[in-house]
Write a protein that holds these residues in place. Structure first.
Motif, PDB file in Angstrom:
ATOM      1  N   TRP A 172       0.823  -1.210   0.000  1.00 18.61           N
ATOM      2  CA  TRP A 172       0.000   0.000   0.000  1.00 18.61           C
ATOM      3  C   TRP A 172       0.859   1.264   0.000  1.00 18.61           C
ATOM      4  O   TRP A 172       0.549   2.232  -0.697  1.00 18.61           O
ATOM      5  CB  TRP A 172      -0.941  -0.012   1.193  1.00 18.61           C
ATOM      6  CG  TRP A 172      -1.607   1.313   1.455  1.00 18.61           C
ATOM      7  CD1 TRP A 172      -1.403   2.153   2.498  1.00 18.61           C
ATOM      8  CD2 TRP A 172      -2.581   1.948   0.616  1.00 18.61           C
ATOM      9  NE1 TRP A 172      -2.184   3.277   2.391  1.00 18.61           N
ATOM     10  CE2 TRP A 172      -2.926   3.176   1.232  1.00 18.61           C
ATOM     11  CE3 TRP A 172      -3.182   1.615  -0.590  1.00 18.61           C
ATOM     12  CZ2 TRP A 172      -3.853   4.056   0.693  1.00 18.61           C
ATOM     13  CZ3 TRP A 172      -4.118   2.488  -1.133  1.00 18.61           C
ATOM     14  CH2 TRP A 172      -4.430   3.694  -0.498  1.00 18.61           C
ATOM     15  N   SER A 176       0.203   3.831  -2.945  1.00 17.35           N
ATOM     16  CA  SER A 176      -0.432   5.107  -2.590  1.00 17.35           C
ATOM     17  C   SER A 176       0.463   6.285  -2.967  1.00 17.35           C
ATOM     18  O   SER A 176      -0.025   7.353  -3.347  1.00 17.35           O
ATOM     19  CB  SER A 176      -0.758   5.137  -1.096  1.00 17.35           C
ATOM     20  OG  SER A 176       0.436   5.011  -0.314  1.00 17.35           O
ATOM     21  N   LYS A 198      -7.559   2.365   1.166  1.00 19.19           N
ATOM     22  CA  LYS A 198      -6.628   1.282   1.455  1.00 19.19           C
ATOM     23  C   LYS A 198      -7.342  -0.065   1.445  1.00 19.19           C
ATOM     24  O   LYS A 198      -6.797  -1.078   0.982  1.00 19.19           O
ATOM     25  CB  LYS A 198      -5.965   1.526   2.804  1.00 19.19           C
ATOM     26  CG  LYS A 198      -4.921   0.489   3.173  1.00 19.19           C
ATOM     27  CD  LYS A 198      -4.263   0.824   4.500  1.00 19.19           C
ATOM     28  CE  LYS A 198      -3.203  -0.211   4.869  1.00 19.19           C
ATOM     29  NZ  LYS A 198      -2.555   0.115   6.173  1.00 19.19           N
ATOM     30  N   PHE A 201      -7.862  -1.171  -2.073  1.00 19.78           N
ATOM     31  CA  PHE A 201      -6.575  -1.659  -2.574  1.00 19.78           C
ATOM     32  C   PHE A 201      -6.322  -3.089  -2.096  1.00 19.78           C
ATOM     33  O   PHE A 201      -5.902  -3.963  -2.868  1.00 19.78           O
ATOM     34  CB  PHE A 201      -5.451  -0.733  -2.106  1.00 19.78           C
ATOM     35  CG  PHE A 201      -4.080  -1.337  -2.220  1.00 19.78           C
ATOM     36  CD1 PHE A 201      -3.416  -1.392  -3.429  1.00 19.78           C
ATOM     37  CD2 PHE A 201      -3.448  -1.894  -1.097  1.00 19.78           C
ATOM     38  CE1 PHE A 201      -2.157  -1.961  -3.532  1.00 19.78           C
ATOM     39  CE2 PHE A 201      -2.204  -2.462  -1.193  1.00 19.78           C
ATOM     40  CZ  PHE A 201      -1.554  -2.500  -2.413  1.00 19.78           C
ATOM     41  N   GLY A 202      -6.580  -3.327  -0.802  1.00 16.28           N
ATOM     42  CA  GLY A 202      -6.383  -4.672  -0.253  1.00 16.28           C
ATOM     43  C   GLY A 202      -7.278  -5.704  -0.925  1.00 16.28           C
ATOM     44  O   GLY A 202      -6.855  -6.836  -1.192  1.00 16.28           O
TER      45      GLY A 202
END
Length: 700
Positions: A172, A176, A198, A201-202
């Motif tokens: 991340w 990011s 986040k 994204f995960g």
């Protein structure tokens, strides 16, 4: 004048990110002492709270408003926690605002971030009347608009993540930082916060990893049947084994580690083996999964079915071998009803049975032909009365068939009459031209075996020291152009080929010659009708005519061909041996027209300085245009021309044959179990033996 309020160590801002995490954010406190206030947001909690009475809250809010009203400052009623709001509480709050000089009410939800900015904007507009009036949107309508806005921002953000993140091992912090300047990232973080960004994204990384694992799993499962085939191909070994017992058996196989890898940690998809792209071996613990067990059961079933199909093939072959209805040449359509049963159809396609039947028929036919050949040898006296180089007439063929007709070996080829007649003609050809090429046992003829025996044991001096330009001294080549109009050339070429062996060889005076024919019926100036090509060097030309027009065509073609070679270095076509033949129309043995054509042909032959042959007598050679004797006469003339031009190999070998000390004459039957090696080897092993340079079967 603005209202002044006192504050003691109060934070200036509150937000959802700070709840319980205040230490992670910058602390900004209100200044000590008095501060100026230009307006008020009067907040009312419309959710169902624990141990809280809404009516008492509303009473408190009413008293608070009475105090605020004294300041003469704008007041906006803000309904909070509308995402959990009670309809009656919301209705009562609106009634309260309506009773207080139409106070403006904004329905909000801090958790969903709905209308929070609108509440402050409405108050600012009341403070500064110069601003445009703010439209107040009900909570559920605002929630719908915000949901659409968030959904659009989420789609754009997810697109950005999918474009940047291609590997499930990305972090991340790294990603990011790459997305920091992208508007898709900024808009979504503004609406939903960093934690949700986040989280998405995960989820994307997790999805990538699952897809990667699934690809690896499919690859392993695709290879697993091959591993089973290689390690446990024997049904008897695994027929009654469960998958668990089969796993133990697999570990004992010599090539086990070629197909499988035993990992220290399991399951395999939670280990680093997932990312080891160089190691394509199957994780052994994968066999404990249901798909692997299903593949093992499928492997078992496949082996059982293969065994059953093999049994069906054997049973079908036995039916073929024992059935009295299966005779040489019988079509499958006629034989099927006698040999097929319902069980056969359950296990194999009909095409498989047709293939087996075809192979069985081939064996039957070969055996029947061999037995028929033996029959012909037993009745050799039937073929002694024929003239040399002649073919039997229809009457003679009828006599032969009548004599042989009662024999079972003759009847066995009843459905193959054309092949049976061909065998008879081939046998006649062998009787009058007994060579290794015309032998029915070719290529297992005794003459061929002896040549192979001598060739494999000795190297002749001329083979050792130089390359013989005529590598096959036993077979010469004749290239013959056949010139004719209106199908005459093609027809004669077909008749000559019919007299040749299967590999286009022709027998002249007991010797085999490779015969290459080039029929020409068009304009000889065109490349397609040229006498000579890069791969065809003519040795002679056979000119056919049956009318004045066809004779004119022959003369014009010969003249054009000769003109095309004038001035060239290689002008041998000018001296190409020619033979002019009048092709007699079948059934027309005389008449003024025939006599006139003969005279014209003789004149043209004299002009062209070529040989003229009289026409064939009617009825000779099964009604052929030209009989076999005339063809042999033409080919013999070409051979004489070739010898004069030194195109046939030298005859020095004849002189060498005269100097040999010992000649051996052997009489063995082709196909006999007695081997020629048993006779020749004792002689060939003699120290004083050496092969003669001139002949394959001579020694000194």
């Amino acid at each position: 004048a603005a209202t002044k309020l006192a504050s003691a160590e109060k934070l200036m801002y509150f937000c959802t990110d700070q709840l319980g995490l205040e230490q992670d954010f910058e602390q900004k406190q209100m200044p000590e002492g008095k501060l100026l206030v230009d307006g008020f947001l009067l907040c009312v909690d419309v959710s169902r709270g624990m141990n809280r009475n809404f009516d008492e809250q509303l009473k408190f809010v009413s008293n608070l408003y009475n105090q605020l009203a004294k300041t003469k400052k704008p007041v906006v009623v803000v309904l909070t926690k509308c995402d959990e709001g009670v309809e009656r509480y919301i209705r009562d709050a609106h009634a309260f605002a309506l009773s207080k000089k139409n106070l403006q009410v904004v329905e909000t939800s801090a958790r969903s971030n709905v209308n929070v900015d609108l509440a402050f904007g409405t108050l600012v507009q009341l403070i500064d009347r110069s601003r445009g009036k703010t439209k107040i949107i009900p909570y559920f309508e605002a929630l719908k608009q915000q949901s659409q806005q968030i959904a659009a921002a989420k789609d754009k953000y997810e697109w950005l993540v999918s474009r940047i993140v291609k590997n499930h091992n990305e972090s991340w912090s790294n990603v990011s930082r790459k997305m920091q300047a992208s508007p898709e990232y900024q808009d979504y973080v503004y609406l939903e916060g960093t934690q949700k960004a986040k989280k998405l994204f995960g989820q994307h990384v997790h999805r990538l990893k699952q897809e990667h694992i699934e690809r690896r799993r499919k690859m392993y499962l695709a290879v697993l049947p091959q591993a089973f085939e290689a390690l446990i191909p024997d049904l008897d070994e695994i027929d009654h084994l469960s998958c668990v017992k089969a796993e133990k058996l697999l570990e004992t196989k010599a090539d086990f580690l070629k197909w499988f890898v035993v990992l220290e940690e399991t399951p395999w998809d939670a280990t680093s083996h997932v990312d080891n792209m160089e190691n394509e071996r199957i994780p052994f613990d994968l066999l404990e999964t249901q798909p692997a067990e299903q593949l093992y059961e499928a492997h078992l079933e496949k082996l059982r079915n293969e065994r059953k199909r093999a049994e069906m093939r054997r049973a079908f072959k036995e039916n073929l071998e024992t059935s009295p209805f299966i005779t040489p040449g019988k079509p499958w359509e006629e034989a099927r009803s006698f040999i097929m049963n319902e069980e056969f159809y359950l296990w194999l396609e009909e095409s498989v049975y047709m293939d087996i039947y075809s192979k069985h028929q081939k064996q039957l036919i070969e055996k029947a032909k061999e037995e028929f050949q033996e029959l012909l040898l037993e009745y050799s006296e039937l073929f002694y009365e024929l003239e040399l180089d002649a073919k039997p007439s229809k009457e003679k063929m009828g006599v032969i068939q009548d004599v042989l007709g009662e024999e079972q070996r003759f009847k066995a080829l009843q459905k193959l009459q054309a092949e049976r007649d061909a065998l008879i003609l081939k046998h006649i050809h062998f009787v009058y031209h007994p060579t290794k090429e015309t032998c029915p046992s070719c290529p297992l003829c005794v003459d061929s075996k002896i040549e192979q025996l001598l060739g494999s044991r000795f190297i002749r001096p001329n083979e050792r020291n130089q390359k013989n330009p005529l590598s096959d001294a036993g077979i010469d080549r004749i290239n013959l152009v056949i010139l004719g109009k209106d199908g005459l050339a093609r027809e004669l070429a077909n008749e000559i080929r019919a007299l040749c062996t299967n590999d286009d060889k022709y027998v002249i005076e007991g010797k085999m010659y490779e015969l290459s024919l080039r029929p020409i019926e068009g304009n000889v100036r065109l490349p397609v009708n040229s006498f000579q090509t890069p791969t065809f060097q003519p040795h002679g030309c056979l000119c056919l005519y049956n009318s004045k027009e066809s004779l004119s065509y022959v003369v014009e073609s010969i003249e054009k061909s000769r003109e095309s070679t004038i001035g060239r270095r290689e002008n041998h076509l000018v001296h190409l041996p020619l033979t002019l033949i009048l092709v007699n129309k079948r059934g027309d043995a005389g008449g003024e027209t025939l006599h006139s054509l003969i005279q014209q042909g003789q004149q043209i032959a004299s002009k062209l300085q070529c040989v003229f042959l009289d026409p064939a007598a009617a009825g000779i050679g099964y009604g052929r245009n030209i009989n076999e004797k005339q063809i042999s006469q033409v080919l013999k003339g070409l051979l004489d021309s070739k010898r004069n031009l030194n195109l046939v190999g030298s005859t020095s070998g004849l002189k060498e044959l005269a100097d040999v000390d010992l000649r051996i004459v052997m009489c063995l039957m082709c196909g006999d179990p007695f081997n020629a090696d048993d006779i020749l080897v004792p002689i060939l092993q003699s120290p004083g033996y050496r092969p003669s340079p001139g002949g394959g079967g001579s020694g000194s």
